[in-house]
Design an enzyme around this catalytic site. Structure first.
Site, PDB file in Angstrom:
ATOM      1  N   THR A  30      -6.275  -5.314  -7.005  1.00  0.00           N
ATOM      2  CA  THR A  30      -6.793  -6.278  -6.043  1.00  0.00           C
ATOM      3  C   THR A  30      -8.101  -6.912  -6.489  1.00  0.00           C
ATOM      4  O   THR A  30      -8.348  -8.095  -6.254  1.00  0.00           O
ATOM      5  CB  THR A  30      -6.988  -5.594  -4.676  1.00  0.00           C
ATOM      6  OG1 THR A  30      -5.727  -5.099  -4.222  1.00  0.00           O
ATOM      7  CG2 THR A  30      -7.531  -6.560  -3.641  1.00  0.00           C
ATOM      8  N   ASP A  43       0.162  -4.200 -11.053  1.00  0.00           N
ATOM      9  CA  ASP A  43       0.002  -3.481  -9.795  1.00  0.00           C
ATOM     10  C   ASP A  43      -0.068  -2.001 -10.148  1.00  0.00           C
ATOM     11  O   ASP A  43       0.739  -1.511 -10.940  1.00  0.00           O
ATOM     12  CB  ASP A  43       1.196  -3.746  -8.877  1.00  0.00           C
ATOM     13  CG  ASP A  43       0.995  -3.177  -7.489  1.00  0.00           C
ATOM     14  OD1 ASP A  43       0.826  -1.947  -7.384  1.00  0.00           O
ATOM     15  OD2 ASP A  43       1.042  -3.945  -6.519  1.00  0.00           O
ATOM     16  N   SER A  44      -1.016  -1.277  -9.595  1.00  0.00           N
ATOM     17  CA  SER A  44      -1.212   0.108 -10.027  1.00  0.00           C
ATOM     18  C   SER A  44      -0.025   0.998  -9.678  1.00  0.00           C
ATOM     19  O   SER A  44       0.094   2.102 -10.210  1.00  0.00           O
ATOM     20  CB  SER A  44      -2.497   0.686  -9.432  1.00  0.00           C
ATOM     21  OG  SER A  44      -2.389   0.914  -8.043  1.00  0.00           O
ATOM     22  N   THR A  74      -6.206   0.546  -6.567  1.00  0.00           N
ATOM     23  CA  THR A  74      -6.670   1.779  -5.927  1.00  0.00           C
ATOM     24  C   THR A  74      -5.567   2.811  -5.703  1.00  0.00           C
ATOM     25  O   THR A  74      -5.840   4.002  -5.629  1.00  0.00           O
ATOM     26  CB  THR A  74      -7.331   1.467  -4.576  1.00  0.00           C
ATOM     27  OG1 THR A  74      -6.386   0.789  -3.733  1.00  0.00           O
ATOM     28  CG2 THR A  74      -8.562   0.612  -4.756  1.00  0.00           C
ATOM     29  N   CYS A 126      -3.656  20.491   2.565  1.00  0.00           N
ATOM     30  CA  CYS A 126      -4.924  20.163   3.218  1.00  0.00           C
ATOM     31  C   CYS A 126      -5.762  19.273   2.318  1.00  0.00           C
ATOM     32  O   CYS A 126      -5.703  19.363   1.092  1.00  0.00           O
ATOM     33  CB  CYS A 126      -5.701  21.436   3.543  1.00  0.00           C
ATOM     34  SG  CYS A 126      -4.878  22.526   4.722  1.00  0.00           S
TER      35      CYS A 126
END
Length: 360
Positions: free
Chosen positions: A30, A74-75, A106, A296
């Site tokens: 982006t 695009d990642s 990202t 978690c």
């Protein structure tokens, strides 16, 4: 994947030899987009003309060049071959630059940061990954600050001229994280990344505040040692209440499978059904390495706390301690790519290679 030759982003500005030199590697994402005023679509910019999009860079006391993946990615399409390409670019230019900034989407940035941390052994210079949530051509973009600060971090040196942070890191919105400790947390917040089990290496406000005692510095003067091979016969298997025997056995029965990252509950707990434990035990006997990571966000796998964890251990499952899923997956791929045996990999998975794990 083609990589354009380096373009001097200061083509109209004389290079100042006394200033640090930083190489910007644009892989896609982006941050490198602008909005087409006619169609409204986001399109990649030409990074050889970076100053026209980010004129603020003229005030940064750094010389920099750019290299651009062509076409930009695009990642979501990132893969080990492209990681190897990045390693080649960094190693081929290692002696010419004081630091490197990798612009990256990202979504898979934490995987790439983990991969580079393993593939660039004896790293003595900063490799800073960054990106943005909004394109750099959008008025409210977070990309400009992320880019400018990443360049400053990549160029930063201490009083004796040594790099402040000779690690693979992720910088995002005021925080610098060790790359193999970071996770993406949000697709909407500007503070998109966190490091649940390791403190930030620096905080950025009016000043950059370094956490010196958390930063790794290599203890020898060996040359950088690159690695290019990754094994890809790895799968992530996330447990959930009601997961079936058929599903477990189908995944563990993949013929080429060599490594499993098993996402369990809490401190490393899972169901104790006989069919489940037998499936794990049989897979380990076939040479499959099974790593236990927690679902978690923070905390460590401690398989001796509860009987459920003990049962996994008896089946041959290895606790990943406080490694992230991303770091564990890529570490398995890295070790498989070097041709180690099952027993060697099981030992190395519990050793600290690049700061990815807290070894008690």
């Amino acid at each position: 994947m083609l990589i354009n030759p380096a373009h001097n982003a200061f083509a109209s500005t004389p290079i100042k030899p006394e200033l640090p030199h930083v190489l910007i590697i644009y892989t896609g994402g982006t941050i490198g987009m602008v909005q087409n005023p006619h169609t409204g679509a986001h399109e990649p910019i030409d990074f050889s003309h970076l100053l026209s999009h980010v004129p603020e860079l003229q005030s940064v006391s750094v010389n920099f060049n750019t290299i651009q993946f062509n076409p930009p990615l695009d990642s979501a399409n990132m893969n080990p071959t492209l990681w190897a390409n990045m390693v080649h670019v960094i190693v081929d230019n290692y002696d010419k630059y004081d630091g490197f900034v990798v612009l990256h989407g990202t979504d898979t940035m934490a995987y790439t940061a983990s991969a580079l941390s393993y593939m660039l052994q004896n790293l003595a210079k900063p490799v800073i990954l960054t990106g943005s949530q909004l394109p750099i051509g959008v008025l409210r973009t977070d990309g400009k600050e992320n880019l400018i600060t990443s360049i400053e971090i990549a160029a930063a040196k201490d009083r004796i001229g040594m790099p402040m942070v000779p690690e693979v890191c992720i910088y995002f919105q005021g925080a610098l994280f060790r790359g193999n400790r970071a996770k993406k947390l949000s697709s909407e917040e500007f503070k998109a990344f966190s490091s649940p089990n390791y403190p930030p290496l620096a905080r950025v406000g009016v000043h950059i505040t370094w956490a010196h005692h958390h930063i790794n510095h290599i203890s020898n003067e060996d040359q950088i040692k690159p690695f290019y091979k990754m094994g890809t016969d790895v799968v992530v298997l996330r447990l959930f209440p009601g997961i079936t025997q058929q599903t477990i056995e189908a995944v563990l029965g993949i013929p080429s499978l060599r490594g499993v990252v098993l996402e369990t509950y809490g401190a490393g707990n899972a169901m104790t059904y006989d069919w489940f434990l037998n499936a794990l035990h049989n897979a380990v006997k076939r040479g499959i390495i099974i790593m236990n990571v927690s679902q978690c966000l923070g905390g460590s796998v401690e398989m001796g706390i509860y009987e459920t964890g003990n049962q996994l251990s008896k089946a041959g499952v290895i606790g990943a301690m406080d490694m992230t899923t991303e770091a564990t997956v890529v570490k398995l791929m890295f070790l498989l790519g070097q041709g180690y045996s099952q027993s060697e990999i099981e030992k190395l998975m519990l050793q600290n290679i690049s700061g990815e794990i807290t070894v008690q």
